[in-house]
Scaffold this motif. Structure first.
Motif, PDB file in Angstrom:
ATOM      1  N   MET A 261       0.915  -1.275  -0.065  1.00 53.44           N
ATOM      2  CA  MET A 261       0.093  -0.022   0.021  1.00 53.44           C
ATOM      3  C   MET A 261       0.901   1.159   0.050  1.00 53.44           C
ATOM      4  SD  MET A 261      -2.900  -1.592   2.513  1.00 53.44           S
ATOM      5  CE  MET A 261      -3.076  -0.039   3.322  1.00 53.44           C
ATOM      6  N   HIS A 262       0.080   2.293  -0.453  1.00 58.97           N
ATOM      7  CA  HIS A 262       1.098   3.721  -0.399  1.00 58.97           C
ATOM      8  C   HIS A 262      -0.097   4.711  -0.380  1.00 58.97           C
ATOM      9  CE1 HIS A 262       3.386   7.102  -1.768  1.00 58.97           C
ATOM     10  NE2 HIS A 262       4.516   6.217  -1.863  1.00 58.97           N
ATOM     11  N   PRO A 263      -0.089   5.643   0.477  1.00 57.81           N
ATOM     12  CA  PRO A 263      -1.100   6.929   0.351  1.00 57.81           C
ATOM     13  C   PRO A 263      -1.142   7.624  -0.693  1.00 57.81           C
ATOM     14  CG  PRO A 263       0.722   7.504   1.928  1.00 57.81           C
ATOM     15  CD  PRO A 263       1.088   6.028   1.165  1.00 57.81           C
ATOM     16  N   GLY A 264       0.015   7.629  -1.752  1.00 57.84           N
ATOM     17  CA  GLY A 264      -0.113   8.564  -2.736  1.00 57.84           C
ATOM     18  C   GLY A 264       0.407   9.948  -2.072  1.00 57.84           C
ATOM     19  N   PRO A 265       0.893  10.902  -3.011  1.00 63.17           N
ATOM     20  CA  PRO A 265       1.250  10.714  -4.584  1.00 63.17           C
ATOM     21  C   PRO A 265       2.893   9.788  -4.275  1.00 63.17           C
ATOM     22  CG  PRO A 265       1.942  12.897  -3.533  1.00 63.17           C
ATOM     23  CD  PRO A 265       1.029  12.189  -2.612  1.00 63.17           C
ATOM     24  N   LEU A 266       2.576   8.904  -5.279  1.00 62.60           N
ATOM     25  CA  LEU A 266       4.055   7.921  -5.224  1.00 62.60           C
ATOM     26  C   LEU A 266       5.139   8.613  -5.921  1.00 62.60           C
ATOM     27  CD1 LEU A 266       2.707   4.787  -7.362  1.00 62.60           C
ATOM     28  CD2 LEU A 266       2.627   5.222  -4.992  1.00 62.60           C
ATOM     29  N   ASN A 267       6.138   8.548  -5.430  1.00 61.97           N
ATOM     30  CA  ASN A 267       7.492   9.155  -6.279  1.00 61.97           C
ATOM     31  C   ASN A 267       7.878   7.584  -7.023  1.00 61.97           C
ATOM     32  OD1 ASN A 267       7.990  11.767  -5.709  1.00 61.97           O
ATOM     33  ND2 ASN A 267       8.558  11.361  -3.754  1.00 61.97           N
ATOM     34  N   ARG A 268       7.540   7.302  -8.087  1.00 66.34           N
ATOM     35  CA  ARG A 268       7.970   6.062  -8.744  1.00 66.34           C
ATOM     36  C   ARG A 268       9.466   5.979  -8.621  1.00 66.34           C
ATOM     37  NH1 ARG A 268       4.246   2.934 -11.747  1.00 66.34           N
ATOM     38  NH2 ARG A 268       2.187   3.618 -11.302  1.00 66.34           N
ATOM     39  N   GLY A 269      10.058   4.935  -8.541  1.00 66.27           N
ATOM     40  CA  GLY A 269      11.231   4.658  -8.611  1.00 66.27           C
ATOM     41  C   GLY A 269      12.176   5.216  -7.456  1.00 66.27           C
ATOM     42  N   VAL A 270      11.599   5.776  -6.531  1.00 65.67           N
ATOM     43  CA  VAL A 270      12.322   6.390  -5.304  1.00 65.67           C
ATOM     44  C   VAL A 270      12.059   5.374  -4.064  1.00 65.67           C
ATOM     45  CG1 VAL A 270      12.707   8.154  -3.603  1.00 65.67           C
ATOM     46  CG2 VAL A 270      12.236   8.555  -5.972  1.00 65.67           C
ATOM     47  N   GLU A 271      10.842   5.607  -3.614  1.00 64.31           N
ATOM     48  CA  GLU A 271      10.221   4.776  -2.326  1.00 64.31           C
ATOM     49  C   GLU A 271       9.695   3.433  -2.718  1.00 64.31           C
ATOM     50  OE1 GLU A 271       8.804   7.683  -2.543  1.00 64.31           O
ATOM     51  OE2 GLU A 271       6.735   7.303  -2.804  1.00 64.31           O
ATOM     52  N   ILE A 272       9.260   3.453  -3.962  1.00 60.18           N
ATOM     53  CA  ILE A 272       8.639   2.046  -4.547  1.00 60.18           C
ATOM     54  C   ILE A 272       9.064   2.142  -6.096  1.00 60.18           C
ATOM     55  CG2 ILE A 272       6.323   3.303  -5.168  1.00 60.18           C
ATOM     56  CD1 ILE A 272       5.064   0.761  -4.170  1.00 60.18           C
ATOM     57  N   SER A 273       9.218   0.799  -6.656  1.00 63.50           N
ATOM     58  CA  SER A 273       9.570   0.564  -8.068  1.00 63.50           C
ATOM     59  C   SER A 273       8.237   0.524  -8.789  1.00 63.50           C
ATOM     60  CB  SER A 273      10.447  -0.821  -8.089  1.00 63.50           C
ATOM     61  OG  SER A 273       9.569  -1.764  -7.948  1.00 63.50           O
ATOM     62  N   PRO A 274       8.271   0.796  -9.923  1.00 68.88           N
ATOM     63  CA  PRO A 274       6.976   0.495 -10.725  1.00 68.88           C
ATOM     64  C   PRO A 274       6.507  -0.803 -10.626  1.00 68.88           C
ATOM     65  CG  PRO A 274       8.671   1.968 -11.778  1.00 68.88           C
ATOM     66  CD  PRO A 274       9.189   1.499 -10.624  1.00 68.88           C
ATOM     67  N   GLU A 275       7.458  -1.696 -10.827  1.00 64.52           N
ATOM     68  CA  GLU A 275       6.973  -3.111 -10.822  1.00 64.52           C
ATOM     69  C   GLU A 275       6.104  -3.466  -9.598  1.00 64.52           C
ATOM     70  OE1 GLU A 275       9.995  -2.061 -11.146  1.00 64.52           O
ATOM     71  OE2 GLU A 275      10.755  -2.666 -13.120  1.00 64.52           O
ATOM     72  N   VAL A 276       6.648  -3.040  -8.463  1.00 60.85           N
ATOM     73  CA  VAL A 276       5.871  -3.264  -7.082  1.00 60.85           C
ATOM     74  C   VAL A 276       4.555  -2.530  -6.996  1.00 60.85           C
ATOM     75  CG1 VAL A 276       5.655  -3.187  -4.506  1.00 60.85           C
ATOM     76  CG2 VAL A 276       8.002  -4.137  -5.808  1.00 60.85           C
ATOM     77  N   ALA A 277       4.471  -1.179  -7.474  1.00 65.06           N
ATOM     78  CA  ALA A 277       3.607  -0.117  -7.468  1.00 65.06           C
ATOM     79  C   ALA A 277       2.436  -0.765  -8.402  1.00 65.06           C
ATOM     80  CB  ALA A 277       3.721   1.184  -7.805  1.00 65.06           C
ATOM     81  N   ASP A 278       2.683  -1.376  -9.381  1.00 64.07           N
ATOM     82  CA  ASP A 278       1.627  -1.840 -10.350  1.00 64.07           C
ATOM     83  C   ASP A 278       1.395  -3.444 -10.511  1.00 64.07           C
ATOM     84  OD1 ASP A 278       1.408   0.708 -11.137  1.00 64.07           O
ATOM     85  OD2 ASP A 278       3.059   0.514 -12.677  1.00 64.07           O
ATOM     86  N   GLY A 279       2.025  -3.942  -9.502  1.00 66.33           N
ATOM     87  CA  GLY A 279       2.185  -5.360  -9.597  1.00 66.33           C
ATOM     88  C   GLY A 279       0.864  -6.023  -8.880  1.00 66.33           C
ATOM     89  N   PRO A 280       1.003  -7.469  -8.906  1.00 70.43           N
ATOM     90  CA  PRO A 280      -0.553  -8.095  -8.298  1.00 70.43           C
ATOM     91  C   PRO A 280      -0.686  -8.136  -6.803  1.00 70.43           C
ATOM     92  CG  PRO A 280       1.438  -9.658  -8.873  1.00 70.43           C
ATOM     93  CD  PRO A 280       2.090  -8.270  -9.176  1.00 70.43           C
ATOM     94  N   ASN A 281       0.439  -7.689  -6.168  1.00 74.79           N
ATOM     95  CA  ASN A 281       0.151  -7.552  -4.823  1.00 74.79           C
ATOM     96  C   ASN A 281      -0.270  -5.989  -4.239  1.00 74.79           C
ATOM     97  OD1 ASN A 281       2.514  -9.473  -5.065  1.00 74.79           O
ATOM     98  ND2 ASN A 281       1.871 -10.052  -3.211  1.00 74.79           N
ATOM     99  N   SER A 282      -0.274  -5.237  -5.156  1.00 73.94           N
ATOM    100  CA  SER A 282      -0.452  -3.650  -4.844  1.00 73.94           C
ATOM    101  C   SER A 282      -1.871  -3.561  -4.795  1.00 73.94           C
ATOM    102  CB  SER A 282       0.132  -2.903  -6.080  1.00 73.94           C
ATOM    103  OG  SER A 282      -0.518  -1.506  -5.816  1.00 73.94           O
ATOM    104  N   LEU A 283      -2.455  -2.865  -3.750  1.00 69.13           N
ATOM    105  CA  LEU A 283      -3.672  -2.494  -3.474  1.00 69.13           C
ATOM    106  C   LEU A 283      -3.964  -0.854  -3.333  1.00 69.13           C
ATOM    107  CD1 LEU A 283      -5.208  -4.860  -0.715  1.00 69.13           C
ATOM    108  CD2 LEU A 283      -5.274  -4.836  -3.298  1.00 69.13           C
ATOM    109  N   ILE A 284      -2.956  -0.404  -4.056  1.00 70.12           N
ATOM    110  CA  ILE A 284      -2.892   1.207  -4.144  1.00 70.12           C
ATOM    111  C   ILE A 284      -4.232   1.861  -4.477  1.00 70.12           C
ATOM    112  CG2 ILE A 284      -1.737   3.173  -4.823  1.00 70.12           C
ATOM    113  CD1 ILE A 284       0.864   1.503  -4.624  1.00 70.12           C
ATOM    114  N   LEU A 285      -4.617   1.185  -5.547  1.00 65.84           N
ATOM    115  CA  LEU A 285      -5.896   1.879  -6.146  1.00 65.84           C
ATOM    116  C   LEU A 285      -7.078   1.569  -5.523  1.00 65.84           C
ATOM    117  CD1 LEU A 285      -5.055   2.080 -10.041  1.00 65.84           C
ATOM    118  CD2 LEU A 285      -5.089   3.975  -8.308  1.00 65.84           C
TER     119      LEU A 285
END
Ligand code: ASP
Length: 308
Positions: A261-285
């Motif tokens: 999880m991540h509250p947003g806004p994301l700093n993609r490639g800093v605290e979270i990689s895009p693969e994890v942010a958009d991956g199957p375990n992500s519930l960000i949306l």
């Protein structure tokens, strides 16, 4: 169980039963958002005002959608285009807005305690939509709902909260929320971003991301709050990413069904990689979807029927 508060200022003020009541009500409200006509008359004739002294994408929009789904009227003050720029004080602005008879004021402010200051002075309800480094209660409630839905429970879970803990109101509200509901919270970040009192809030503290994610049921990544930081907290963004950025290689240390999880806004490639942010375990949306339901529930309890 009744919800007896005039305001929602922080998770620290809530009893576990009150949190449970909000989560159960939010879960029942979710269905309204998928109806062909996404509206019920529950708060007809009520008025919510939003006053945001800091930027927001998700929080302000979802408060407005939540109010509309319950048929409340909404009005938002754009602070940058208001008399605040002419030097009006927070108290004067709030008293003037209250003179227009809103039922509830939703405020985001860079000063910790600003919503509490207003809550003592205004008759209408006040909701804290993020105050400085202090609390962001509706974010914690939507995070709790997201975990409850994914895991079927909140007690006995291992929650890792990783990143810029020092400047994060989300971290503080989530530490209160998850520990009150029986989860074990581990926070991790560079020593410069770990304030000394975290253990007194019931969290375990480490400077190792690997230690925090090992065996975790839930990993919550936080944004570096560069706008609240001076120099010297981190060396470089690249080094921060190497030590505190969540990447696919870390997930095998956590439980197989770990959720990210991540509250947003994301700093993609800093605290979270895009693969994890958009991956199957992500519930960000899913967190964003739950934000509407939780804010419907909070509005319902503050300005709807069931106040004692
Ligand atoms: N949106 C959250 C907040 O307002 C988290 C963040 O900005 O990083 O606190």
């Amino acid at each position: 169980m009744e919800f007896r508060h005039k305001d929602l200022l922080g998770i620290a003020d809530l009893e576990p039963e009150e949190i449970r009541l909000i989560l159960d009500t939010a879960a029942s409200f979710k269905e309204i958002s998928v109806r062909p006509i996404k509206k019920v008359p529950t708060l007809r004739g009520k008025m919510m005002m939003t006053v945001f002294y800091e930027p927001s994408t998700r929080t302000r929009t979802s408060f407005e959608i939540a109010a509309k789904r319950l048929s409340a009227d909404t009005q938002s003050l754009t602070v940058a285009a208001s008399s605040v720029t002419k030097g009006e004080t927070l108290a004067d602005t709030a008293h003037n807005l209250e003179a227009m008879k809103p039922d509830v004021l939703v405020i985001r402010h860079p000063a910790s305690g600003a919503p509490h200051f207003l809550a003592q002075r205004l008759k209408c309800g006040v909701i804290n939509a993020g105050d400085g480094l202090h609390e962001h209660p509706t974010q914690a409630l939507l995070d709790l709902l997201t975990v409850q839905e994914a895991k079927g429970r909140l007690d006995g879970l291992k929650i890792a909260i990783i990143g810029d803990i020092a400047h994060s109101r989300v971290a503080r509200s989530n530490i209160y929320g998850f520990t009150k509901m029986g989860s074990q919270v581990t926070v991790a970040g560079p020593a410069t971003l770990l304030p000394p009192y975290l253990e007194t809030l019931g969290a375990t503290v480490t400077t190792s991301l690997l230690e925090a994610v090992t065996g975790a049921d839930v990993i919550i990544m936080l944004r570096l709050q560069l706008e609240r930081m001076g120099q010297g907290f981190i060396s470089t963004l690249r080094e921060y990413r190497d030590y505190f950025g969540l990447a696919p290689r870390h997930l095998h240390l956590a439980k197989d069904d770990v959720i990210i999880m991540h509250p947003g806004p994301l700093n993609r490639g800093v605290e979270i990689s895009p693969e994890v942010a958009d991956g199957p375990n992500s519930l960000i949306l899913e967190q964003v979807t739950n934000g509407v339901a939780v804010r419907m529930a909070v509005l319902y309890f503050l300005i709807g029927g069931e106040k004692g």
